[in-house]
Scaffold this active site. Structure first.
Site, mmCIF file in Angstrom:
data_model
loop_
_atom_site.group_PDB
_atom_site.id
_atom_site.type_symbol
_atom_site.label_atom_id
_atom_site.label_comp_id
_atom_site.label_asym_id
_atom_site.label_seq_id
_atom_site.Cartn_x
_atom_site.Cartn_y
_atom_site.Cartn_z
ATOM 1 N N LYS A 22 118.760 88.716 -73.271
ATOM 2 C CA LYS A 22 117.700 89.436 -74.238
ATOM 3 C C LYS A 22 116.434 88.781 -74.383
ATOM 4 O O LYS A 22 116.120 87.468 -74.242
ATOM 5 C CB LYS A 22 118.445 88.952 -75.658
ATOM 6 C CG LYS A 22 119.785 89.703 -75.771
ATOM 7 C CD LYS A 22 120.214 89.571 -77.233
ATOM 8 C CE LYS A 22 121.555 90.255 -77.368
ATOM 9 N NZ LYS A 22 122.142 89.872 -78.731
ATOM 10 N N GLY B 288 119.342 75.619 -74.816
ATOM 11 C CA GLY B 288 118.567 75.868 -76.006
ATOM 12 C C GLY B 288 117.576 74.867 -76.272
ATOM 13 O O GLY B 288 116.196 75.211 -76.811
ATOM 14 N N ARG C 68 127.088 68.290 -66.813
ATOM 15 C CA ARG C 68 126.702 67.390 -67.845
ATOM 16 C C ARG C 68 127.426 65.848 -68.056
ATOM 17 O O ARG C 68 126.616 65.066 -68.381
ATOM 18 C CB ARG C 68 126.949 68.353 -68.989
ATOM 19 C CG ARG C 68 126.117 69.324 -69.434
ATOM 20 C CD ARG C 68 126.526 70.172 -70.398
ATOM 21 N NE ARG C 68 125.230 70.969 -70.778
ATOM 22 C CZ ARG C 68 125.286 72.031 -71.777
ATOM 23 N NH1 ARG C 68 126.684 72.640 -72.055
ATOM 24 N NH2 ARG C 68 124.293 72.999 -71.966
ATOM 25 N N GLY D 282 121.606 75.860 -69.216
ATOM 26 C CA GLY D 282 122.474 76.718 -69.365
ATOM 27 C C GLY D 282 122.706 77.722 -68.523
ATOM 28 O O GLY D 282 123.595 77.072 -67.329
#
Length: 401
Positions: free
Chosen positions: A200, A383, A35, A359
């Protein structure tokens, strides 16, 4: 969207830049500086233009308190090494120290403000409170550049609100991210394949819903695959399972069929007796996806699925991947994620446009030793890239229109 070119001559101007320096740390050691490196093109261009570059970012979740372990000091040090200049760290975000350090700047200098999330107002849900705080930061600069793609999906003080107080534009990283993700979602070259992993299903409901209308193929791996397998009536043992999502998943399977979207699930999985931690021995076994023993936990896709996923990816013109295929942090459960990454690299070499969606996926390709230039684009925002793929409006981008 306004870009750096729209800001005119920046020589001698104090330019506030919101970057995303939320890097993983082990003590004070940065374990992945991706990053920080992603922010370099914007910082270098502003310095070359003679601007005074005032950077702001967050690190971790200090929840509005000063947490010394989450100081941006390691970031200032690493950024200085990468730029080959001294990067001065202010002890606060907009207080006396920040004001003094900004006042002492010469053209081309770089100052990094302390962790913006030390301030509770940064993430406040109260618009007026956030706006008042943003004005204090904005007072340090004359122009604002938004370049932290990882935070544009939230309305936060240092990106969304500051943009309303100063002439503002997107930096080179945000410009690159929007261009890449738009290319994949607006008019993708086909076949368009989406690979989804991670733990998930509930984290990816919006993405699946949106992409069932756009993709040609959906490959499902990771922990979320077991809810799909359970929806087919399979025993999934002690694997991660969201029972409350089974009906939703059945609906997705029906919709995929109706839309002619190939929905590909694991045909075999690697299981272990429990999650591999200090107390659980690692003794992996491969079983067919419909034969998971009731006392075993699925932790990776098996060899047949690895080949199936790899081949489907290589046979694509556009590929978006978000979420690892297994517990890649443990060596015995890395092979699935490696097969997906290798498929992406092979597809890129054949001329496909490939995106790693930030991520854990971005972290996986770096930690597993894949070359960054083996992919068309590695997103810096987990996200944010997910919400972009969902077709949502991202507040931090909207404010730059």
């Amino acid at each position: 969207m306004r870009t750096l070119k729209d800001l005119g001559d920046l020589k001698g101007k104090k330019v506030l830049v919101r970057a995303d320096f939320n890097v993983p740390l082990k003590g004070t050691t940065i374990t992945d500086d991706g990053r920080i490196r992603a922010a370099l093109p914007t910082i270098k261009e502003l310095r070359a233009d003679g601007a005074k570059v005032i950077l702001m970012a967050h690190l971790g979740r200090p929840k509005g308190k000063v947490v010394p372990e989450l100081s941006l000091a390691p970031v200032a040090k690493r950024l200085g090494e990468l730029l080959g200049v001294d990067v001065t760290l202010a002890n606060d975000t907009y207080g006396e120290d920040a004001q003094a350090k900004v006042a002492a700047m010469k053209d081309g200098d770089v100052v990094l403000l302390q962790n913006v999330r030390y301030n509770p107002e940064e993430t406040s849900k109260d618009d007026a409170e956030r706006a008042a705080y943003a004005k204090k930061i904005a007072a340090l600069g004359e122009v604002f550049v938004s370049d932290g793609f990882g935070v544009v999906h939230r309305a936060q003080g240092s990106d969304y609100d500051v943009a309303a107080d100063l002439p503002s534009a997107a930096g080179k990283l945000i410009e690159k991210e929007v261009k890449a993700l738009s290319r994949a979602t607006e008019n993708p070259e086909r076949p368009f394949t989406v690979v989804l992993g991670g733990s998930k299903v509930s984290d990816k409901l919006g993405v699946i819903e949106n992409l069932l209308k756009k993709a040609d193929r959906l490959l499902i791996g990771g922990g979320m695959a077991y809810t799909f397998l359970a929806a087919k009536g399979y025993e999934v043992g002690t694997s991660l399972l969201e029972k409350d999502q089974i009906e939703t998943v059945k609906g997705y399977m029906d919709e995929a069929k109706k839309n002619g979207v190939e929905l590909i699930l694991p045909v075999d999985v690697v299981v272990n007796k429990g999650f591999p931690d200090g107390n659980t021995p690692v003794n992996p076994q491969t079983v067919d996806a419909d034969k998971i023993p009731s006392d075993m936990m699925g932790l990776d896709i098996g060899p047949k699925t690895q080949k199936l996923f790899h081949d489907k990816i290589v046979d694509s013109k556009t590929v978006v991947w978000n979420g690892p295929a297994g517990v890649f942090e443990v060596e015995q459960f890395q092979a699935g994620t490696k097969a997906v990454a290798q498929g992406m690299v092979d597809a890129t070499a054949k001329g496909a446009f490939t995106i790693v969606g930030g991520g854990d996926s971005a972290s996986a390709v770096r930690n597993l030793g894949f070359p960054e230039d083996g992919f068309s684009h590695i997103s810096t925002g987990g996200g944010a890239s997910l919400e972009f793929l969902e077709g949502k409006t991202l507040p931090g981008l909207k404010v730059l229109e």
